[in-house]
Scaffold this active site. Structure first.
Site, PDB file in Angstrom:
ATOM      1  N   ARG A  64      84.809   4.165 -52.013  1.00  0.00           N
ATOM      2  CA  ARG A  64      86.266   4.258 -51.939  1.00  0.00           C
ATOM      3  C   ARG A  64      86.853   3.754 -53.244  1.00  0.00           C
ATOM      4  O   ARG A  64      86.396   2.754 -53.806  1.00  0.00           O
ATOM      5  CB  ARG A  64      86.817   3.424 -50.776  1.00  0.00           C
ATOM      6  CG  ARG A  64      86.488   3.968 -49.388  1.00  0.00           C
ATOM      7  CD  ARG A  64      87.204   5.283 -49.099  1.00  0.00           C
ATOM      8  NE  ARG A  64      86.932   5.780 -47.761  1.00  0.00           N
ATOM      9  CZ  ARG A  64      85.936   6.612 -47.455  1.00  0.00           C
ATOM     10  NH1 ARG A  64      85.086   6.997 -48.405  1.00  0.00           N
ATOM     11  NH2 ARG A  64      85.778   7.052 -46.222  1.00  0.00           N
ATOM     12  N   GLU A  70      94.269  11.184 -52.600  1.00  0.00           N
ATOM     13  CA  GLU A  70      93.543  12.448 -52.496  1.00  0.00           C
ATOM     14  C   GLU A  70      94.335  13.437 -51.652  1.00  0.00           C
ATOM     15  O   GLU A  70      95.077  13.040 -50.758  1.00  0.00           O
ATOM     16  CB  GLU A  70      92.161  12.206 -51.885  1.00  0.00           C
ATOM     17  CG  GLU A  70      91.275  11.301 -52.715  1.00  0.00           C
ATOM     18  CD  GLU A  70      89.891  11.089 -52.097  1.00  0.00           C
ATOM     19  OE1 GLU A  70      89.609  11.690 -51.035  1.00  0.00           O
ATOM     20  OE2 GLU A  70      89.104  10.320 -52.664  1.00  0.00           O
ATOM     21  N   HIS A  96      85.471  14.262 -53.973  1.00  0.00           N
ATOM     22  CA  HIS A  96      85.104  13.606 -52.711  1.00  0.00           C
ATOM     23  C   HIS A  96      84.182  14.488 -51.875  1.00  0.00           C
ATOM     24  O   HIS A  96      84.498  14.884 -50.743  1.00  0.00           O
ATOM     25  CB  HIS A  96      86.340  13.208 -51.901  1.00  0.00           C
ATOM     26  CG  HIS A  96      86.052  12.062 -50.961  1.00  0.00           C
ATOM     27  ND1 HIS A  96      87.013  11.194 -50.521  1.00  0.00           N
ATOM     28  CD2 HIS A  96      84.892  11.654 -50.369  1.00  0.00           C
ATOM     29  CE1 HIS A  96      86.470  10.291 -49.702  1.00  0.00           C
ATOM     30  NE2 HIS A  96      85.188  10.560 -49.596  1.00  0.00           N
ATOM     31  N   ILE A 142      73.803   3.118 -46.669  1.00  0.00           N
ATOM     32  CA  ILE A 142      73.745   4.072 -47.781  1.00  0.00           C
ATOM     33  C   ILE A 142      73.132   3.417 -49.014  1.00  0.00           C
ATOM     34  O   ILE A 142      72.298   4.020 -49.707  1.00  0.00           O
ATOM     35  CB  ILE A 142      75.146   4.624 -48.093  1.00  0.00           C
ATOM     36  CG1 ILE A 142      75.681   5.419 -46.895  1.00  0.00           C
ATOM     37  CG2 ILE A 142      75.114   5.517 -49.337  1.00  0.00           C
ATOM     38  CD1 ILE A 142      77.106   5.896 -47.067  1.00  0.00           C
TER      39      ILE A 142
END
Length: 328
Positions: free
Chosen positions: A237, A266, A286, A156
């Site tokens: 994260r 979450e 998220h 990523i």
């Protein structure tokens, strides 16, 4: 088979083309979220196959010990939220494709959206317009010619670096030696040091997997080295940052802004997070991998794992020892 799917917040899974792969199965989908063991045990008491959306709900021994009919857990990605030894002991297989070689383009795209939203204060100005105001916040900054710092040059991070290059940014990388070599081979500059990385970057975007060795890797000292005009972006994260360090750093003005998509606990509901009260922060719930395209890819793999299991030939099994326990 009786299949249960947890945490489909947006009631999307049943609308996917991939959902046809479990046509004819007895599927129950839960849209709300709970971590309460008693509630989960009651909901899942007849479940044979449990489908998880990444790391939304922890599955530990106290719950597993109450799910006598459970035979399989299926998802994609890493499984720090699943007690693998407890699953193995009970003969529950855990199948999870790691989707090798494919970055989450959805997460990279959201990262870039948050970067632009933060430096131009787009959400804040939209809220101000709805309140009848016009250009209510301090003037934003551009990206061309600025320095983008990529902390963790993996799949990523490499995509986000490419977006930075397309926007005319200088790209710095920091991380393990192997990733720095990869960044250098791709034409980017490894930072001279960790300290220089944080001090020189106008935007820092972190792309690191959360494991014991990386938990709390970004410290208050790191953040304090950032410029008052800089942005810290986290779509990976929350646990990668020392708890409370980002909020404290933002209050002190270094960095000056943040854009955050991930949180320690979450879902965040009821406006119960300190970052939501800060005008210099852009928050999203998220959404990194949460796109229809990404769901189609992920749930195609998840449902393939179920069908392979049903055919007696399970795939992507993380605990093959459970197969012997299940047969005994």
């Amino acid at each position: 088979m009786k299949i249960a799917i947890l945490d489909d917040y947006q009631d999307t899974i049943r609308t996917l083309d991939a959902f046809k792969k479990v046509a004819g199965q007895d599927v129950t989908i839960w849209k709300d979220h709970t971590k309460d063991v008693d509630t989960l045990a009651a909901r899942l008491k007849d479940t044979e196959v449990l489908v998880l959306l990444r790391e939304r709900t922890p599955i530990r021994a106290p719950l597993l010990d109450r799910l006598d009919r459970l035979r399989m857990i299926t998802q994609v990605g890493v499984v720090p939220h699943v007690d693998i030894p407890a699953c193995t002991k009970r003969g529950v297989i855990v199948s999870s494709s790691q989707m090798p070689g494919r970055p989450s383009y959805a997460t990279a795209e959201l990262t870039w959206g948050l970067v632009i939203a933060a430096v131009r204060r787009i959400p804040q100005e939209m809220i101000a317009m709805r309140a009848g105001k016009w250009q209510a916040y301090p003037i934003g900054t551009g990206l061309r010619g600025k320095t983008l710092g990529i902390l963790g040059y993996g799949k990523i991070g490499a995509v986000v670096a490419g977006y930075g290059r397309a926007f005319g940014m200088n790209v710095l990388a920091w991380g393990r030696e192997s990733t720095l070599e990869k960044a250098k081979a791709d034409g980017y500059t490894p930072a001279a040091s960790r300290e220089a990385f944080f001090a020189d970057s106008d935007v820092v975007s972190i792309h690191v997997r959360l494991i014991d060795a990386t938990r709390g890797m970004v410290t208050a000292e790191d953040l304090a080295r950032m410029k008052p005009s800089a942005v810290f972006v986290n779509t990976s994260r929350a646990g990668l940052v020392v708890p409370g360090a980002l909020e404290a750093a933002l209050a002190k003005g270094r960095p000056g802004m943040a854009a955050v998509d991930v949180y320690e606990d979450e879902p965040v509901v009821g406006v119960k997070h300190p970052l939501l009260a800060m005008d210099n922060v852009v928050c999203s719930p998220h959404l990194g991998y949460v796109t229809r395209d990404e769901y189609e890819i992920q749930f195609s793999d998840i449902f393939d794992q179920i069908n392979a299991f049903a055919a007696g030939k399970p795939i992507n099994v993380l605990n093959p020892e459970a197969l012997a326990v299940a047969k005994s």
